[in-house]
Design a protein around this motif. Structure first.
Motif, PDB file in Angstrom:
ATOM      1  N   UNK A  46       0.829  -1.211   0.000  1.00 57.00           N
ATOM      2  CA  UNK A  46       0.000   0.000   0.000  1.00 57.00           C
ATOM      3  C   UNK A  46       0.863   1.261   0.000  1.00 57.00           C
ATOM      4  N   UNK A  47       2.007   1.209   0.670  1.00 54.49           N
ATOM      5  CA  UNK A  47       2.886   2.372   0.712  1.00 54.49           C
ATOM      6  C   UNK A  47       3.609   2.571  -0.617  1.00 54.49           C
ATOM      7  N   UNK A  48       4.119   1.510  -1.195  1.00 51.28           N
ATOM      8  CA  UNK A  48       4.873   1.641  -2.448  1.00 51.28           C
ATOM      9  C   UNK A  48       3.963   1.975  -3.631  1.00 51.28           C
ATOM     10  N   UNK A  49       2.718   1.558  -3.587  1.00 49.75           N
ATOM     11  CA  UNK A  49       1.778   1.824  -4.683  1.00 49.75           C
ATOM     12  C   UNK A  49       0.910   3.061  -4.420  1.00 49.75           C
ATOM     13  N   UNK A  50       1.228   3.794  -3.361  1.00 53.73           N
ATOM     14  CA  UNK A  50       0.486   5.000  -2.965  1.00 53.73           C
ATOM     15  C   UNK A  50      -1.002   4.716  -2.769  1.00 53.73           C
ATOM     16  N   UNK A  55      -5.855   1.499   2.106  1.00 53.95           N
ATOM     17  CA  UNK A  55      -5.460   0.538   3.143  1.00 53.95           C
ATOM     18  C   UNK A  55      -6.073   0.932   4.489  1.00 53.95           C
ATOM     19  N   UNK A  56      -5.971   2.225   4.833  1.00 57.17           N
ATOM     20  CA  UNK A  56      -6.535   2.702   6.102  1.00 57.17           C
ATOM     21  C   UNK A  56      -8.053   2.581   6.132  1.00 57.17           C
ATOM     22  N   UNK A  60     -10.012   0.393   8.812  1.00 63.70           N
ATOM     23  CA  UNK A  60     -11.028   1.041   9.642  1.00 63.70           C
ATOM     24  C   UNK A  60     -12.343   0.265   9.597  1.00 63.70           C
ATOM     25  N   UNK A  61     -12.723  -0.176   8.412  1.00 61.79           N
ATOM     26  CA  UNK A  61     -13.971  -0.940   8.260  1.00 61.79           C
ATOM     27  C   UNK A  61     -13.901  -2.288   8.960  1.00 61.79           C
ATOM     28  N   UNK A  62     -12.705  -2.876   9.050  1.00 65.30           N
ATOM     29  CA  UNK A  62     -12.530  -4.179   9.695  1.00 65.30           C
ATOM     30  C   UNK A  62     -12.304  -4.075  11.200  1.00 65.30           C
ATOM     31  N   UNK A  63     -12.110  -2.873  11.704  1.00 66.34           N
ATOM     32  CA  UNK A  63     -11.776  -2.707  13.121  1.00 66.34           C
ATOM     33  C   UNK A  63     -12.910  -3.161  14.028  1.00 66.34           C
ATOM     34  N   UNK A  64     -12.562  -3.894  15.098  1.00 72.61           N
ATOM     35  CA  UNK A  64     -13.591  -4.425  15.988  1.00 72.61           C
ATOM     36  C   UNK A  64     -14.156  -3.407  16.972  1.00 72.61           C
ATOM     37  N   UNK A  65     -13.490  -2.250  17.126  1.00 72.62           N
ATOM     38  CA  UNK A  65     -13.996  -1.284  18.101  1.00 72.62           C
ATOM     39  C   UNK A  65     -13.772   0.151  17.619  1.00 72.62           C
ATOM     40  N   UNK A  72      -7.317   4.281  12.665  1.00 71.30           N
ATOM     41  CA  UNK A  72      -7.107   4.102  11.223  1.00 71.30           C
ATOM     42  C   UNK A  72      -7.585   5.307  10.436  1.00 71.30           C
ATOM     43  N   UNK A  73      -8.662   5.933  10.868  1.00 77.16           N
ATOM     44  CA  UNK A  73      -9.133   7.137  10.174  1.00 77.16           C
ATOM     45  C   UNK A  73      -8.172   8.300  10.374  1.00 77.16           C
ATOM     46  N   UNK A  74      -7.542   8.349  11.551  1.00 78.38           N
ATOM     47  CA  UNK A  74      -6.547   9.395  11.815  1.00 78.38           C
ATOM     48  C   UNK A  74      -5.309   9.173  10.950  1.00 78.38           C
ATOM     49  N   UNK A  75      -4.905   7.926  10.790  1.00 77.35           N
ATOM     50  CA  UNK A  75      -3.711   7.621  10.008  1.00 77.35           C
ATOM     51  C   UNK A  75      -3.910   7.840   8.516  1.00 77.35           C
TER      52      UNK A  75
END
Length: 168
Positions: A46-50, A55-56, A60-65, A72-75
């Motif tokens: 994800x980093x090399x392909x911009x 990815x974030x 975020x969608x997969x996060x359990x809490x 993830x939204x902040x990142x």
């Protein structure tokens, strides 16, 4: 002293300081976590392909809490937070007088030393000023204590207050 040996072994040596104490050689089996390697490869891709924003979003969608979703939204990067010259995060932003775009301190130094035109509008004459509004925006982001999980710390506050909290 330590080194890796064939077969995923970690060999370490301890030096004894006393004359009668024997030296100790420890051989440990290194276990490779396949999931960790897979996640690492996904992040690197994800980093090399911009594609870091995608990815974030996915993470975020997969996060359990809610806490992980917020993280993830902040990142998730925004073009506003990246220097167009250095291609890195704007940690110390300067705003150009010619077009109003933001640049990192390193980019400003480089443009001025090499007497290059603005990378965005190509003007040759420009000045740069610290972008205080951007700094306020970043320093006011709400965060949790980084040691919350390890030390059961319940502190939360703005990034600007974190250093003082960690000293206490």
């Amino acid at each position: 002293m330590w080194f890796f040996s064939p077969g995923g072994k970690l060999v370490s040596f301890s030096n004894s300081r006393g004359g009668d104490v024997p030296k100790v050689v420890t051989i440990s089996q290194v276990i490779t976590e396949l999931d960790l390697l897979q996640h690492s490869k996904q992040l690197e891709h994800s980093l090399t392909q911009q594609l870091f924003a995608d990815f974030c979003d996915h993470k975020s969608q997969q996060s359990p809490n809610e806490r992980e979703r917020t993280l993830w939204n902040f990142l998730k990067p925004s073009e506003d937070y990246f220097c167009p010259v250095m291609q890195g995060l704007l940690t110390n932003p300067y705003q150009s007088s010619c077009c109003g775009n933001q640049f990192s301190k390193e980019a400003v130094t480089q443009l001025q030393q090499l007497q290059k035109p603005c990378s965005m509008c190509r003007r040759k004459r420009m000045t740069f000023n610290v972008d205080k509004a951007w700094k306020r925006k970043v320093w006011s982001v709400k965060i949790y204590c980084p040691s919350k999980q390890d030390a059961d710390c319940t502190w939360s506050g703005e990034i600007s207050e974190l250093k003082r909290h960690l000293k206490d």
